[in-house]
Scaffold this motif. Structure first.
Motif, PDB file in Angstrom:
ATOM      1  N   LEU A 231       0.702  -1.074  -0.022  1.00  9.61           N
ATOM      2  CA  LEU A 231      -0.054   0.077   0.028  1.00  9.61           C
ATOM      3  C   LEU A 231       0.732   1.232  -0.028  1.00  9.61           C
ATOM      4  CD1 LEU A 231      -2.568  -1.150   2.461  1.00  9.61           C
ATOM      5  CD2 LEU A 231      -2.980  -0.933   0.030  1.00  9.61           C
ATOM      6  N   VAL A 232       1.858   1.170   0.853  1.00  6.53           N
ATOM      7  CA  VAL A 232       2.861   2.525   0.715  1.00  6.53           C
ATOM      8  C   VAL A 232       3.623   2.567  -0.587  1.00  6.53           C
ATOM      9  CG1 VAL A 232       4.953   3.102   1.749  1.00  6.53           C
ATOM     10  CG2 VAL A 232       3.150   2.203   3.309  1.00  6.53           C
ATOM     11  N   GLU A 233       3.844   1.477  -1.115  1.00  6.61           N
ATOM     12  CA  GLU A 233       4.555   1.733  -2.642  1.00  6.61           C
ATOM     13  C   GLU A 233       3.533   2.146  -3.562  1.00  6.61           C
ATOM     14  OE1 GLU A 233       5.924  -2.435  -3.003  1.00  6.61           O
ATOM     15  OE2 GLU A 233       8.096  -1.660  -2.302  1.00  6.61           O
ATOM     16  N   GLN A 234       2.418   1.800  -3.431  1.00  5.65           N
ATOM     17  CA  GLN A 234       1.313   2.233  -4.340  1.00  5.65           C
ATOM     18  C   GLN A 234       1.044   3.717  -4.356  1.00  5.65           C
ATOM     19  OE1 GLN A 234      -2.060  -0.110  -3.787  1.00  5.65           O
ATOM     20  NE2 GLN A 234      -1.164  -1.945  -4.645  1.00  5.65           N
ATOM     21  N   GLN A 235       0.873   4.296  -3.062  1.00 11.65           N
ATOM     22  CA  GLN A 235       0.657   5.569  -2.790  1.00 11.65           C
ATOM     23  C   GLN A 235       2.094   6.159  -3.120  1.00 11.65           C
ATOM     24  OE1 GLN A 235      -2.305   6.630  -1.960  1.00 11.65           O
ATOM     25  NE2 GLN A 235      -1.579   8.691  -2.095  1.00 11.65           N
ATOM     26  N   PHE A 236       3.246   5.676  -2.841  1.00 11.92           N
ATOM     27  CA  PHE A 236       4.425   6.438  -3.050  1.00 11.92           C
ATOM     28  C   PHE A 236       4.361   6.666  -4.754  1.00 11.92           C
ATOM     29  CE2 PHE A 236       8.660   6.210  -5.067  1.00 11.92           C
ATOM     30  CZ  PHE A 236       9.165   7.084  -4.380  1.00 11.92           C
ATOM     31  N   HIS A 237       4.122   5.967  -5.575  1.00 16.12           N
ATOM     32  CA  HIS A 237       3.822   6.100  -6.895  1.00 16.12           C
ATOM     33  C   HIS A 237       2.926   7.124  -7.396  1.00 16.12           C
ATOM     34  CE1 HIS A 237       6.974   2.997  -7.744  1.00 16.12           C
ATOM     35  NE2 HIS A 237       6.273   1.976  -7.026  1.00 16.12           N
ATOM     36  N   GLN A 238       1.966   7.254  -6.732  1.00 20.12           N
ATOM     37  CA  GLN A 238       0.932   8.070  -6.720  1.00 20.12           C
ATOM     38  C   GLN A 238       1.303   9.572  -6.581  1.00 20.12           C
ATOM     39  OE1 GLN A 238      -2.094   7.365  -8.177  1.00 20.12           O
ATOM     40  NE2 GLN A 238      -2.872   9.444  -8.308  1.00 20.12           N
ATOM     41  N   VAL A 239       2.005   9.415  -5.461  1.00 22.15           N
ATOM     42  CA  VAL A 239       2.628  11.202  -5.003  1.00 22.15           C
ATOM     43  C   VAL A 239       3.475  11.220  -5.811  1.00 22.15           C
ATOM     44  CG1 VAL A 239       3.990  12.084  -3.554  1.00 22.15           C
ATOM     45  CG2 VAL A 239       2.022  10.705  -2.638  1.00 22.15           C
ATOM     46  N   ALA A 240       4.406  10.478  -6.483  1.00 24.08           N
ATOM     47  CA  ALA A 240       5.450  10.732  -7.524  1.00 24.08           C
ATOM     48  C   ALA A 240       4.650  11.333  -8.874  1.00 24.08           C
ATOM     49  CB  ALA A 240       6.427   9.496  -7.630  1.00 24.08           C
ATOM     50  N   ALA A 241       3.709  10.526  -9.336  1.00 25.68           N
ATOM     51  CA  ALA A 241       2.883  10.912 -10.473  1.00 25.68           C
ATOM     52  C   ALA A 241       2.455  12.333 -10.272  1.00 25.68           C
ATOM     53  CB  ALA A 241       1.983  10.008 -10.754  1.00 25.68           C
ATOM     54  N   PHE A 242       1.856  12.659  -9.380  1.00 25.61           N
ATOM     55  CA  PHE A 242       1.181  13.867  -9.130  1.00 25.61           C
ATOM     56  C   PHE A 242       2.160  14.885  -8.931  1.00 25.61           C
ATOM     57  CE2 PHE A 242      -2.744  12.035  -6.824  1.00 25.61           C
ATOM     58  CZ  PHE A 242      -3.270  12.216  -7.881  1.00 25.61           C
ATOM     59  N   LEU A 243       3.488  14.757  -8.469  1.00 24.82           N
ATOM     60  CA  LEU A 243       4.688  15.844  -8.480  1.00 24.82           C
ATOM     61  C   LEU A 243       5.361  15.906  -9.610  1.00 24.82           C
ATOM     62  CD1 LEU A 243       6.397  17.510  -6.269  1.00 24.82           C
ATOM     63  CD2 LEU A 243       7.688  15.474  -5.957  1.00 24.82           C
ATOM     64  N   ALA A 244       5.165  15.007 -10.649  1.00 25.89           N
ATOM     65  CA  ALA A 244       6.152  14.843 -11.725  1.00 25.89           C
ATOM     66  C   ALA A 244       5.011  16.011 -12.706  1.00 25.89           C
ATOM     67  CB  ALA A 244       6.057  13.650 -12.710  1.00 25.89           C
ATOM     68  N   VAL A 245       3.766  15.796 -12.532  1.00 25.28           N
ATOM     69  CA  VAL A 245       3.011  16.729 -13.412  1.00 25.28           C
ATOM     70  C   VAL A 245       2.748  18.084 -12.808  1.00 25.28           C
ATOM     71  CG1 VAL A 245       2.108  14.756 -14.906  1.00 25.28           C
ATOM     72  CG2 VAL A 245       0.850  15.650 -12.711  1.00 25.28           C
ATOM     73  N   ALA A 246       3.285  18.006 -11.638  1.00 28.40           N
ATOM     74  CA  ALA A 246       2.924  19.359 -10.872  1.00 28.40           C
ATOM     75  C   ALA A 246       1.496  19.578 -10.511  1.00 28.40           C
ATOM     76  CB  ALA A 246       3.587  20.510 -11.439  1.00 28.40           C
TER      77      ALA A 246
ATOM     78  N   ALA B 186      -0.827  20.524  -8.355  1.00 23.83           N
ATOM     79  CA  ALA B 186      -1.061  21.038  -6.993  1.00 23.83           C
ATOM     80  C   ALA B 186      -2.250  20.941  -6.354  1.00 23.83           C
ATOM     81  CB  ALA B 186      -0.620  22.440  -7.034  1.00 23.83           C
ATOM     82  N   ASN B 187      -3.314  20.407  -6.971  1.00 24.27           N
ATOM     83  CA  ASN B 187      -4.598  20.139  -6.239  1.00 24.27           C
ATOM     84  C   ASN B 187      -4.607  18.844  -5.534  1.00 24.27           C
ATOM     85  OD1 ASN B 187      -5.590  22.551  -6.917  1.00 24.27           O
ATOM     86  ND2 ASN B 187      -6.201  21.970  -9.091  1.00 24.27           N
ATOM     87  N   GLN B 188      -3.931  17.767  -6.429  1.00 27.45           N
ATOM     88  CA  GLN B 188      -3.893  16.511  -5.673  1.00 27.45           C
ATOM     89  C   GLN B 188      -2.851  16.046  -4.799  1.00 27.45           C
ATOM     90  OE1 GLN B 188      -6.630  14.505  -6.328  1.00 27.45           O
ATOM     91  NE2 GLN B 188      -7.590  15.783  -7.632  1.00 27.45           N
ATOM     92  N   LEU B 189      -1.725  16.827  -4.938  1.00 28.65           N
ATOM     93  CA  LEU B 189      -0.524  16.399  -4.271  1.00 28.65           C
ATOM     94  C   LEU B 189      -0.884  16.376  -2.821  1.00 28.65           C
ATOM     95  CD1 LEU B 189       2.512  15.472  -4.678  1.00 28.65           C
ATOM     96  CD2 LEU B 189       3.112  18.087  -4.554  1.00 28.65           C
ATOM     97  N   PRO B 190      -1.410  17.431  -2.164  1.00 28.15           N
ATOM     98  CA  PRO B 190      -1.504  17.660  -0.690  1.00 28.15           C
ATOM     99  C   PRO B 190      -2.248  16.251   0.168  1.00 28.15           C
ATOM    100  CG  PRO B 190      -1.876  19.604  -1.492  1.00 28.15           C
ATOM    101  CD  PRO B 190      -1.920  18.687  -2.709  1.00 28.15           C
ATOM    102  N   ALA B 191      -3.162  16.113  -0.834  1.00 31.04           N
ATOM    103  CA  ALA B 191      -4.127  14.970  -0.341  1.00 31.04           C
ATOM    104  C   ALA B 191      -3.324  13.490  -0.341  1.00 31.04           C
ATOM    105  CB  ALA B 191      -5.375  14.815  -0.783  1.00 31.04           C
ATOM    106  N   ALA B 192      -2.561  13.300  -1.328  1.00 29.02           N
ATOM    107  CA  ALA B 192      -1.968  12.086  -1.785  1.00 29.02           C
ATOM    108  C   ALA B 192      -0.818  12.056  -0.814  1.00 29.02           C
ATOM    109  CB  ALA B 192      -1.419  12.180  -3.177  1.00 29.02           C
ATOM    110  N   ALA B 193      -0.038  13.071  -0.662  1.00 30.48           N
ATOM    111  CA  ALA B 193       1.139  13.195   0.360  1.00 30.48           C
ATOM    112  C   ALA B 193       0.676  12.882   1.888  1.00 30.48           C
ATOM    113  CB  ALA B 193       1.907  14.353   0.328  1.00 30.48           C
ATOM    114  N   GLN B 194      -0.487  13.322   2.216  1.00 25.67           N
ATOM    115  CA  GLN B 194      -1.194  13.288   3.665  1.00 25.67           C
ATOM    116  C   GLN B 194      -1.380  11.708   3.508  1.00 25.67           C
ATOM    117  OE1 GLN B 194      -1.207  15.186   6.132  1.00 25.67           O
ATOM    118  NE2 GLN B 194      -2.165  13.246   7.329  1.00 25.67           N
TER     119      GLN B 194
END
Length: 125
Positions: free
Chosen positions: A11-26, A28-36
């Protein structure tokens, strides 16, 4: 239909990849919730890890996965720092500030407090 239990590290690895994807495309709307959510999953993993390893030797694969994840988090942190610097430079273009004085104390970003008029202090010898 019963879904099989997923290992907390998965689960951590899946969420990590999700955060990395949001960060790669910048995004800003989805990144805080995904990082939390990533932080929450990491805390849950840290809480469950001793119980998962109890009675058995920690596997080499598990150690390698955690090590790879730690390196990936460092890369995410570096990417976030670079993105913050780029945003700061872009903001400087839109809202420029006065350059800092070389020899004087300089001013703050928003100016200084105006000096009061009519109030003078004299030193008499």
């Amino acid at each position: 239909m019963h879904k099989p239990d997923t290992h907390p590290l998965d689960l951590v690895e899946q969420q990590f990849h999700q955060v990395a994807a949001f960060l790669a495309v910048a995004d800003a709307n989805q990144l805080p919730a995904a990082a939390q959510q990533l932080q929450t999953l990491c805390m849950e993993l840290a809480r469950q890890l001793p119980g998962l390893q109890r009675g058995r030797q920690p596997g080499r694969g598990l150690q390698q996965r955690v090590h790879t994840l730690a390196q990936g988090l460092q890369m995410l942190r570096d990417t976030l720092s670079r993105q913050a610097a780029a945003n700061q430079q872009a903001l400087q273009v839109v809202l420029p500030t006065a350059p800092k004085a070389t020899y004087a104390g300089g001013t703050s970003v928003y100016g200084t407090v105006a000096r009061q008029g009519g109030v003078h202090k004299y030193l008499a010898a």
